[in-house]
Design a protein around this motif. Sequence first.
Motif, PDB file in Angstrom:
ATOM      1  N   VAL A 167       1.672  -5.641   6.779  1.00 24.57           N
ATOM      2  CA  VAL A 167       2.434  -6.892   6.845  1.00 24.57           C
ATOM      3  C   VAL A 167       3.284  -6.990   5.584  1.00 24.57           C
ATOM      4  N   SER A 168       4.351  -7.762   5.688  1.00 26.55           N
ATOM      5  CA  SER A 168       5.261  -7.871   4.552  1.00 26.55           C
ATOM      6  C   SER A 168       5.088  -9.206   3.838  1.00 26.55           C
ATOM      7  N   GLY A 169       5.169  -9.148   2.518  1.00 31.75           N
ATOM      8  CA  GLY A 169       5.156 -10.355   1.709  1.00 31.75           C
ATOM      9  C   GLY A 169       6.362 -11.248   1.986  1.00 31.75           C
ATOM     10  N   TYR A 194       7.155   6.671  -3.820  1.00 30.41           N
ATOM     11  CA  TYR A 194       8.242   6.746  -2.841  1.00 30.41           C
ATOM     12  C   TYR A 194       8.228   5.465  -2.019  1.00 30.41           C
ATOM     13  N   THR A 239       8.491  -5.247  -1.579  1.00 26.89           N
ATOM     14  CA  THR A 239       8.041  -4.868  -2.924  1.00 26.89           C
ATOM     15  C   THR A 239       9.145  -4.187  -3.719  1.00 26.89           C
ATOM     16  N   LYS A 243       0.441 -12.533   1.844  1.00 28.69           N
ATOM     17  CA  LYS A 243      -0.560 -11.534   2.233  1.00 28.69           C
ATOM     18  C   LYS A 243      -1.607 -11.269   1.151  1.00 28.69           C
ATOM     19  N   THR A 245       0.846  -1.193   0.000  1.00 31.71           N
ATOM     20  CA  THR A 245       0.000   0.000   0.000  1.00 31.71           C
ATOM     21  C   THR A 245       0.878   1.238   0.000  1.00 31.71           C
TER      22      THR A 245
HETATM   23  C1  LIG Z   1      -1.990   3.792   4.267  1.00 36.04           C
HETATM   24  C2  LIG Z   1      -0.563   3.335   4.081  1.00 36.04           C
HETATM   25  C3  LIG Z   1       0.263   4.051   3.222  1.00 36.04           C
HETATM   26  C4  LIG Z   1       1.591   3.657   3.004  1.00 36.04           C
HETATM   27  N1  LIG Z   1       2.373   4.358   2.133  1.00 36.04           N
HETATM   28  C5  LIG Z   1       3.653   3.973   1.908  1.00 36.04           C
HETATM   29  C6  LIG Z   1       4.458   4.658   0.946  1.00 36.04           C
HETATM   30  O1  LIG Z   1       4.018   5.585   0.241  1.00 36.04           O
HETATM   31  N2  LIG Z   1       5.754   4.244   0.817  1.00 36.04           N
HETATM   32  C7  LIG Z   1       6.278   3.209   1.549  1.00 36.04           C
HETATM   33  O2  LIG Z   1       7.462   2.872   1.381  1.00 36.04           O
HETATM   34  N3  LIG Z   1       5.516   2.516   2.428  1.00 36.04           N
HETATM   35  C8  LIG Z   1       4.212   2.870   2.608  1.00 36.04           C
HETATM   36  N4  LIG Z   1       3.423   2.156   3.477  1.00 36.04           N
HETATM   37  C9  LIG Z   1       3.980   1.000   4.177  1.00 36.04           C
HETATM   38  C10 LIG Z   1       4.020  -0.291   3.335  1.00 36.04           C
HETATM   39  O3  LIG Z   1       2.811  -0.483   2.624  1.00 36.04           O
HETATM   40  C11 LIG Z   1       4.233  -1.477   4.283  1.00 36.04           C
HETATM   41  O4  LIG Z   1       5.485  -1.355   4.934  1.00 36.04           O
HETATM   42  C12 LIG Z   1       4.089  -2.836   3.648  1.00 36.04           C
HETATM   43  O5  LIG Z   1       3.881  -3.770   4.670  1.00 36.04           O
HETATM   44  C13 LIG Z   1       5.284  -3.247   2.810  1.00 36.04           C
HETATM   45  O6  LIG Z   1       5.060  -4.538   2.345  1.00 36.04           O
HETATM   46  P1  LIG Z   1       6.187  -5.428   1.651  1.00 36.04           P
HETATM   47  O7  LIG Z   1       7.318  -5.580   2.634  1.00 36.04           O
HETATM   48  O8  LIG Z   1       5.479  -6.721   1.350  1.00 36.04           O
HETATM   49  O9  LIG Z   1       6.618  -4.698   0.421  1.00 36.04           O
HETATM   50  C14 LIG Z   1       2.095   2.531   3.696  1.00 36.04           C
HETATM   51  C15 LIG Z   1       1.261   1.815   4.566  1.00 36.04           C
HETATM   52  C16 LIG Z   1      -0.048   2.194   4.748  1.00 36.04           C
HETATM   53  C17 LIG Z   1      -0.958   1.406   5.663  1.00 36.04           C
END
Ligand SMILES: Cc1cc2nc3c(=O)[nH]c(=O)nc-3n(C[C@H](O)[C@H](O)[C@H](O)COP(=O)(O)O)c2cc1C
Length: 167
Positions: free
Chosen positions: A91-93, A56, A63, A98, A38
């Motif tokens: 949560v992280s993939g 960003y 991801t 997820k 997200t």
């Molecule tokens: C509403 C919301 C907005 C987010 N926006 C960002 C963002 O713009 N950039 C970022 O790096 N993480 C953002 N995050 C955090 C990542 O989505 C989060 O760390 C995620 O678990 C990463 O998953 P991954 O490790 O599977 O890639 C956001 C989380 C939420 C809940």
Amino acid sequence: MTFQKINIQDFNINPFTAIGEDWMLITAGDQLKANTMTASWGGMGVLWNQNVVTVYVRPQRYTKEFIDSQDYFSLSFFQDYHKELRYLGNVSGRDIDKMNKAQLHITYLDGVPTFEEAKLVFIIQKIYQNTITPSGFIDNSLNQVNYPQKDYHIMYIGKIIDIYQKL
Ligand SMILES: Cc1cc2nc3c(=O)[nH]c(=O)nc-3n(C[C@H](O)[C@H](O)[C@H](O)COP(=O)(O)O)c2cc1C
């Protein structure tokens, strides 16, 4: 409902509410493996005579590995999926399957992963990336508030290749 390609001239959505309030999924990968996260920070606009988006991504995101290994990623926008997007952003993939848990179904547009449940999808080609640097801050309070761990975002600028919408 199926996805239909629309012209960018017909695109008529408020980017501030779409990104900042409704949020989006950044998804990358291939047919074998993909991941999504997200995001609520980003932009849409014009640069180098190209229609672009900017996202960003912090260096620790799983991801990011998928974005870096591919030339393309997608941005997916949803209606009434805030609960699922909150989950996918917490949560992280790396740790959990997820996307299945969130009951979102991967589909491919132009060979790029996105989700059947999305209402709007951007297919994006990466054209530039760089990391936010502390020395660039003019308002240093934003540096202090947002980067206590010094995990500066990687900024990806991507060219909008296609826009798909459920009409
Ligand atoms: C509403 C919301 C907005 C987010 N926006 C960002 C963002 O713009 N950039 C970022 O790096 N993480 C953002 N995050 C955090 C990542 O989505 C989060 O760390 C995620 O678990 C990463 O998953 P991954 O490790 O599977 O890639 C956001 C989380 C939420 C809940």
